[in-house]
Write a protein that holds these residues in place. Structure first.
Motif, mmCIF file in Angstrom:
data_model
loop_
_atom_site.group_PDB
_atom_site.id
_atom_site.type_symbol
_atom_site.label_atom_id
_atom_site.label_comp_id
_atom_site.label_asym_id
_atom_site.label_seq_id
_atom_site.Cartn_x
_atom_site.Cartn_y
_atom_site.Cartn_z
ATOM 1 N N THR A 39 6.888 3.281 -17.274
ATOM 2 C CA THR A 39 6.896 4.527 -18.044
ATOM 3 C C THR A 39 5.477 5.089 -18.130
ATOM 4 N N ALA A 40 4.692 4.820 -17.109
ATOM 5 C CA ALA A 40 3.313 5.307 -17.079
ATOM 6 C C ALA A 40 3.297 6.830 -17.073
ATOM 7 N N VAL A 41 2.344 7.373 -17.779
ATOM 8 C CA VAL A 41 2.153 8.821 -17.804
ATOM 9 C C VAL A 41 1.286 9.192 -16.602
ATOM 10 N N VAL A 42 1.780 10.124 -15.798
ATOM 11 C CA VAL A 42 1.022 10.605 -14.650
ATOM 12 C C VAL A 42 0.336 11.891 -15.096
ATOM 13 N N SER A 43 -0.972 11.808 -15.250
ATOM 14 C CA SER A 43 -1.703 12.954 -15.801
ATOM 15 C C SER A 43 -1.983 14.034 -14.764
ATOM 16 N N THR A 44 -2.162 13.632 -13.512
ATOM 17 C CA THR A 44 -2.364 14.622 -12.452
ATOM 18 C C THR A 44 -1.599 14.196 -11.212
ATOM 19 N N ILE A 45 -1.077 15.176 -10.518
ATOM 20 C CA ILE A 45 -0.373 14.924 -9.265
ATOM 21 C C ILE A 45 -1.408 14.753 -8.161
ATOM 22 N N LYS A 46 -1.235 13.727 -7.379
ATOM 23 C CA LYS A 46 -2.156 13.459 -6.270
ATOM 24 C C LYS A 46 -1.632 14.178 -5.025
ATOM 25 N N GLU A 47 -2.380 15.153 -4.572
ATOM 26 C CA GLU A 47 -1.961 15.974 -3.433
ATOM 27 C C GLU A 47 -1.978 15.196 -2.118
ATOM 28 N N ASP A 48 -2.744 14.101 -2.052
ATOM 29 C CA ASP A 48 -2.835 13.327 -0.822
ATOM 30 C C ASP A 48 -1.781 12.223 -0.742
ATOM 31 N N LYS A 49 -0.868 12.201 -1.713
ATOM 32 C CA LYS A 49 0.203 11.199 -1.731
ATOM 33 C C LYS A 49 1.562 11.878 -1.760
ATOM 34 N N ILE A 50 2.569 11.115 -1.361
ATOM 35 C CA ILE A 50 3.958 11.563 -1.499
ATOM 36 C C ILE A 50 4.329 11.317 -2.956
ATOM 37 N N ASN A 51 4.743 12.355 -3.640
ATOM 38 C CA ASN A 51 5.111 12.229 -5.044
ATOM 39 C C ASN A 51 6.615 12.021 -5.145
ATOM 40 N N PHE A 52 6.992 10.862 -5.656
ATOM 41 C CA PHE A 52 8.391 10.449 -5.770
ATOM 42 C C PHE A 52 8.813 10.616 -7.223
ATOM 43 N N PHE A 53 9.611 11.650 -7.474
ATOM 44 C CA PHE A 53 10.132 11.921 -8.809
ATOM 45 C C PHE A 53 11.499 11.249 -8.923
ATOM 46 N N TYR A 54 11.643 10.382 -9.894
ATOM 47 C CA TYR A 54 12.881 9.622 -10.061
ATOM 48 C C TYR A 54 13.102 9.340 -11.532
ATOM 49 N N ARG A 55 14.266 8.801 -11.838
ATOM 50 C CA ARG A 55 14.566 8.256 -13.163
ATOM 51 C C ARG A 55 15.033 6.831 -12.959
ATOM 52 N N ASP A 56 14.545 5.920 -13.766
ATOM 53 C CA ASP A 56 14.898 4.516 -13.572
ATOM 54 C C ASP A 56 16.342 4.197 -13.926
ATOM 55 N N ASP A 57 17.068 5.139 -14.541
ATOM 56 C CA ASP A 57 18.483 4.930 -14.846
ATOM 57 C C ASP A 57 19.395 5.752 -13.920
ATOM 58 N N CYS A 58 18.837 6.285 -12.855
ATOM 59 C CA CYS A 58 19.580 7.140 -11.922
ATOM 60 C C CYS A 58 20.140 6.302 -10.769
ATOM 61 N N LYS A 59 21.465 6.345 -10.578
ATOM 62 C CA LYS A 59 22.070 5.528 -9.518
ATOM 63 C C LYS A 59 21.642 5.991 -8.126
ATOM 64 N N ASP A 60 21.450 7.294 -7.929
ATOM 65 C CA ASP A 60 20.990 7.774 -6.623
ATOM 66 C C ASP A 60 19.546 7.325 -6.349
ATOM 67 N N CYS A 61 18.732 7.328 -7.376
ATOM 68 C CA CYS A 61 17.348 6.859 -7.220
ATOM 69 C C CYS A 61 17.324 5.380 -6.851
ATOM 70 N N LYS A 62 18.208 4.615 -7.467
ATOM 71 C CA LYS A 62 18.287 3.183 -7.169
ATOM 72 C C LYS A 62 18.700 2.928 -5.723
ATOM 73 N N LYS A 63 19.503 3.842 -5.138
ATOM 74 C CA LYS A 63 19.945 3.687 -3.748
ATOM 75 C C LYS A 63 18.772 3.682 -2.773
ATOM 76 N N VAL A 64 17.742 4.452 -3.078
ATOM 77 C CA VAL A 64 16.622 4.581 -2.149
ATOM 78 C C VAL A 64 15.367 3.850 -2.622
ATOM 79 N N PHE A 65 15.393 3.289 -3.827
ATOM 80 C CA PHE A 65 14.165 2.732 -4.389
ATOM 81 C C PHE A 65 13.603 1.607 -3.533
ATOM 82 N N ASN A 66 14.428 0.714 -3.033
ATOM 83 C CA ASN A 66 13.915 -0.389 -2.203
ATOM 84 C C ASN A 66 13.214 0.140 -0.964
#
Length: 127
Positions: A38-65
């Motif tokens: 539950t870390a707070v992300v204070s700034t988006i890093k433009e040089d990284k792929i930003n993965f927006f997810y919810r830890d209780d989301c079944k679709d997110c869990k499908k791709v998390f691994n």
């Protein structure tokens, strides 16, 4: 003499197995810690792929691994759990309608298709 050689081989095999087991345990633990962060992300890093997810989301869990393992080797993904209230500002800022959403520079991928996701993570987008 032969008995000593067999004993050394058994000790070596057992030691290798224990190290492998320890390493696998670390990966499972770290993956869980990353997903439930539950870390707070204070700034988006433009040089990284930003993965927006919810830890209780079944679709997110499908791709998390897949996402976690890609990041394990490349270290190019920023994990942003939208269940953290302070991270929700990115929903409007990046016009996020559903999770999982991946954003890198001016490209985005929304979905769980592992083939498309793999191409996106490698920078092989069709756009």
């Amino acid at each position: 003499m032969q008995e000593r050689s067999m004993n050394k081989k058994n000790i070596g095999s057992t030691l290798f197995f224990l190290i492998l087991l320890l390493f696998a345990g670390f990966i499972v633990y770290d993956r869980h810690q990353t997903e439930s962060s539950t870390a707070v992300v204070s700034t988006i890093k433009e040089d990284k792929i930003n993965f927006f997810y919810r830890d209780d989301c079944k679709d997110c869990k499908k791709v998390f691994n897949q996402v976690y393992m890609h990041n394990f080797f490349h270290r190019d993904i920023e994990f942003i759990n939208l269940n953290q209230e302070k991270n929700r500002k990115y929903i409007d800022e990046y016009n996020i309608h559903t999770v999982p959403t991946f954003i890198y520079k001016n490209k985005a991928y929304v979905g769980t298709d592992k083939t498309h996701l793999s191409k996106f993570l490698k920078g092989e987008t069709d756009e």
